[in-house]
Write a protein that holds these residues in place. Sequence first.
Motif: not given
Length: 332
Positions: A260, A22, A4, A17
Amino acid sequence: MEAPTTTPTEHATGRERITALDVVRGFALCGILLANVKPIAHTGDLWRAAEPATPDDAWMGLLVEQRFFPIFSLLFGVGFSLLLESAAARVARPRVILLRRLLVLLAAGLAHFLLLWPGDILSTYAVVGLVILLPSTWLPRRVVAGLAPVLVAVSLFLGGERFTLVAGLFLLGSALTRYGVTARIERSTRVPALLGPAFAVAAAPALWWSTGQEGGDPGFGRALALSGLLLAGVYVCALLVLLRTPLRPALRAVFAPLGRMALTNYLTATVLVLLAARLCGCSPEAWSSARVVATSAVILAVQWLWSVLWLRTHRYGPLEWLWRWATWGRRP
């Protein structure tokens, strides 16, 4: 592959997130492609004995080879434990969710291995996940944290044996999540700022050791694995520090879309490299470092544009969406 701005975007499972994950995953994806272009382009030569590095590709061996898959392995362990936390809050039997996720990954990896490229890493990740990572969820976190360095040390003793190394890195990533380190990664600057130089100092003699080994020497694999681990640590710490500077928006813009959609981009990269090799028709000797870098740059540019456009209207990448559907047993 579980791989991520200031405001984090919402994670697929309802949590926010973690942008740093990422970014690091996207950065690792770029390095993985650099390392894989030449082997993928000449799949039939994958298992031939390693040849001495030429001056043209020596820098690839120094900075790229074996430097990025440890990052992916660590992130897989991190993502696995994050998913377990989310699944535990949503279903009565969260490990069934994880089991399905690993079985689907195994199927995808075997298809990649059999149909496209025998250097696939997804099937290895799935097997190690089933054998090591999933059972470790029943162990106390202190045991998982203790087993991680032991497995890494065993791998180095065995000359960089990959299965054991991946298992150790999986457990390390899982332990980092279970101890709350992952949750604090966006707020920490001092720790990576201290660890990065320490990794760099330790990497210097390891690199010197690896450059003094020949491909057939018993110590070559050990030196390559050790220097790869240490340089991977340098890369991750440097990125985490830079993410706390004004460079954060640029790093996020460049690497986060790739990260992602890491599974989609990893698998489609194989197809694109094979297509480029077919169009080029070059012999293995013609694939200089410059050609490898140019090919990687074009593929990454295409994937970055594709990822940015796709994520404007979709929450997940196409293969990530299918993987999630199979994992949870319902359409996302």
